[in-house]
Design an enzyme around this catalytic site. Structure first.
Site, PDB file in Angstrom:
ATOM      1  N   GLU B  60       0.702  -1.208  -0.082  1.00 34.23           N
ATOM      2  CA  GLU B  60       0.141  -0.122  -0.125  1.00 34.23           C
ATOM      3  C   GLU B  60       0.890   1.298   0.045  1.00 34.23           C
ATOM      4  OE1 GLU B  60      -0.604  -2.451   1.901  1.00 34.23           O
ATOM      5  OE2 GLU B  60      -2.606  -3.177   1.302  1.00 34.23           O
ATOM      6  N   HIS B 129     -10.735  -5.173   9.939  1.00 27.23           N
ATOM      7  CA  HIS B 129     -11.115  -5.099   8.202  1.00 27.23           C
ATOM      8  C   HIS B 129     -12.591  -4.339   8.466  1.00 27.23           C
ATOM      9  CE1 HIS B 129     -11.603  -6.251   4.225  1.00 27.23           C
ATOM     10  NE2 HIS B 129     -10.504  -7.320   4.395  1.00 27.23           N
TER      11      HIS B 129
END
Lengths: 356, 332
Positions: B60, B129
């Site tokens: 990322e 998440h």
């Protein structure tokens, strides 16, 4: 003395895909081999069971480990009780080998945090954030070294995680501090839909070790004996004070990334079939049968025993009461703030008035 | 008009912007042949090819840093991060680079970058998440943060975001991709501004301010309240930063009562920031303390049943509204 770091390009193998002995047998008893074989079956049956339960709405999101049983079992089997294991979400069989009870895992895949997570197994909770556990493994190993504790840490990630900074920073720390850690890259060919070839231009992930001064090994990840032998040596090498090892195991994710994925959208059935021919359980089974360590007619019986064990574990997990509705406040912090206590009281009031 | 999903509206916006401006390209994990983890970019790889639809390694920070570099170099990247949770790995690039370069380099470079990512819970993805993190980024000067909740808004706002010269964090929600709504026919060009909220339901007794998925929960709550004679005005913020404070103040002047409904945590978040602004700019118009509906102050539970309890629901909004609307006002 120069550190030998080049793992080469040929994966270490003891059994070939047909189960023939092509390397040197490690020192391992027949009983131990049968136990490894059974653990691989447990991993596969457990994985398939949880996926079946998920389809029925009885379990949560789950990542299949089918095809990777040799790596999962082989990396954990040589570990001592005091050794630490930090995994991603795909090494459930490693946790079972390391001693986490199957009903506890089955309960956790109902979505509930087991109140009695067996901390004594020295298994960290499963990580969803990719690669993060490699940092934790190195930290655990450094702590053990500082404390003079004869514990080794094993960190496991997938091929995708090698692109994360975390993986590379973990390797660097491990090398600089000569941490007693074994960092395992379980290269299963796919990071969801991204193939190995798009993850790195390097021929192997094991070659990454050289840049960090960390010895590395490239292993056939579907060969349980090769994984077991490599991990035994790397773990005991770390325990003896000789520092870290990077291990890349070459394996394949036969199943979907998770229950939320459909791999037929991005990879060829022919590729999957080619890897089925290298199935880790079938390979070891052939070897055991050829050596008269396992009777052919015993296989089906053993699988049924394992299925019964898993079904029983699921029965236990499903008979355990769900966590109390307000229990998610229990472990947010060592003590709840007055405001969190008030939120908890509100929730209980809501449940009593509206839901019941 | 026609009815399409939020997912399709997003895809149309990306596609139309790629057709309009060849500098626009998309990158991220699993976005090419796979079509995106939430199937948003399906078909774009086939239409635009590898040059403009780029699958990246799983990293990322470098994806984000490289997208910033591409924006500096004159392209207009749309970056998909798999979820807002994983944007934490890229937060240094977002906060220390994307948000700062225009300022630090004397206004010279622009960073026309869109970072798309879903947030939120409700899909049993577990504690790591399922988070709403818009508030973290909304704290940072130099970033725009938007949370469209309907197919119409998501299409119009994504088009605006692509054309905007600033970095825009475009925060979707896991549970919104399948919702349907009216969107103008293909080829009918429209945009939605990145600094305006919208009254989604006009009302006179109370203002309920919300955003993202909670808009839909709030609209249901407003229907329930209507049955009890309470006429709620529902405002969808759409944009967390910059915030459309005038819209909120105008509504408060009319209703004199406020509920803020959000999925995220209570403390120091978007809801408390809004409450502080309303107290600052509309204190004299308030007839009751602002009520705050929010997620439980816990990491998100993994089990479906517990997750449902940890997330704010319609009942909580109804209860909060009734707590500050006197019975005598209802039915007036």
């Amino acid at each position: 003395m120069a550190i030998q770091t080049d793992p080469g390009l040929v994966p270490y193998q003891i059994l070939d895909a047909g189960g023939n002995l092509v390397g040197k047998m490690p020192g391992i008893s027949a009983e131990r081999m049968l136990s490894l074989y059974r653990s691989m079956q447990v991993g596969r049956v457990f994985s398939n069971k949880i996926i079946a339960l998920q389809r029925q709405g009885r379990a949560t999101t789950f990542g299949s480990l089918v095809g990777q049983e040799a790596t999962a079992v082989g990396l954990a089997a040589p570990m001592q009780p005091q050794d630490w294991l930090a995994t991603s979400y795909r090494e459930i069989a490693s946790l079972i080998v390391k001693g986490v009870p199957i009903p506890t895992l089955a309960y956790s895949f109902r979505g509930f945090t087991p109140e009695n997570w067996p901390a004594e197994t020295h298994c960290l909770p499963v990580q969803i954030v990719i690669g993060t556990q490699m940092l934790h493994a190195v930290g655990l190993a450094m702590a053990a070294k500082i404390a003079g504790d004869p514990a080794v840490a094993v960190g496991v990630c997938g091929d995708g995680a090698t692109s994360e900074g975390d993986f590379n920073e973990a390797l660097n720390f491990a090398g600089v501090f000569q941490a007693p850690v074994v960092l395992v890259v379980q290269n299963n060919g796919w990071a969801i839909s991204v193939p190995r070839s798009k993850q790195s231009a390097a021929s192997t992930f094991a070659a990454r070790g050289e840049g960090f001064g960390v010895p590395a090994r490239l292993v056939d990840g579907n060969d349980i004996l090769a994984v077991y032998d490599t991990m035994s040596k790397a773990i005991e090498n770390a325990r003896a004070g000789n520092g870290p090892t990077l291990v890349e195991t070459l394996t394949y994710r036969i199943g979907a990334h998770t229950t939320a994925d459909d791999p037929t959208r991005y990879r060829d059935a022919a590729e999957v079939e080619a890897w089925r021919a290298r199935d880790p359980i079938a390979r070891f089974q052939k070897f055991l049968i050829a050596r008269d360590l396992l009777a052919e007619q015993r296989v089906q019986q053993l699988i049924e025993e394992v299925e019964e064990e898993i079904n029983e574990a699921v029965r236990i997990a499903e008979s355990m009461p769900p966590m109390a509705p307000d229990s998610f406040f229990d472990y947010v912090a060592a003590t709840l703030s007055p405001r969190q206590q008030a939120q908890r009281a509100d929730l209980l009031r809501y449940i009593n008035q509206v839901i019941q | 008009m026609r009815t399409i999903t939020y997912r399709d509206a997003l895809r149309e916006a990306i596609r139309e912007e790629m057709l309009r401006d060849e500098r626009v390209f998309i990158l991220g994990e699993d976005i090419a042949g796979y079509g995106g983890t939430y199937a948003v970019s399906k078909g774009l790889f086939e239409e635009f090819g590898e040059k403009r639809v780029r699958d990246t390694p799983l990293a990322e920070e470098v994806i984000t840093g490289a997208a910033i570099g591409a924006a500096l170099g004159g392209l207009r990247p749309i970056l998909e991060l798999m979820t807002v949770n994983f944007s934490l790995l890229a937060s240094d690039q977002i906060i220390n680079s994307a948000a700062k370069f225009h300022y630090m380099f004397g206004g010279q470079p622009q960073i026309p970058l869109v970072i798309r990512m879903p947030g939120g819970g409700g899909a049993q993805r577990g504690a790591q998440h399922s988070q709403m993190l818009e508030t973290m980024y909304a704290h940072v000067p130099g970033l725009k943060v938007v949370t469209p909740a309907t197919p119409y808004d998501v299409k119009g706002m994504l088009k605006s975001a692509v054309r905007d010269p600033n970095p825009v964090l475009f925060i979707e929600h896991e549970l919104l991709y399948n919702i349907k709504g009216d969107v103008p026919d293909e080829g009918v060009e429209y945009t939605v501004p990145l600094d305006r909220g919208e009254v989604k339901r006009a009302g006179q007794h109370i203002t309920i301010i919300t955003f993202s998925r909670m808009l839909h929960v709030t609209m249901q709550a407003a229907e329930d309240l209507a049955k009890e004679g309470i006429d709620a005005e529902v405002i969808d913020l759409r944009c967390i930063r910059p915030i459309d404070i005038d819209l909120l103040v105008d509504s408060v002047k009319k209703t004199n009562r406020v509920v803020i409904a959000e999925e995220g945590w209570k403390y120091y978040g978007t809801g408390q920031g809004l409450a502080a602004l309303i107290y600052e700019f509309a204190f004299d118009y308030l007839d009751a303390p602002i009520q705050h509906v929010h997620g439980a102050d816990v990491p998100m539970p993994y089990s479906k049943s517990l997750e449902r309890l940890a997330m704010p629901n319609k009942d909580a909004i109804v209860k909060a509204a009734k707590a500050i609307v006197p019975a005598v006002l209802a039915h007036t």
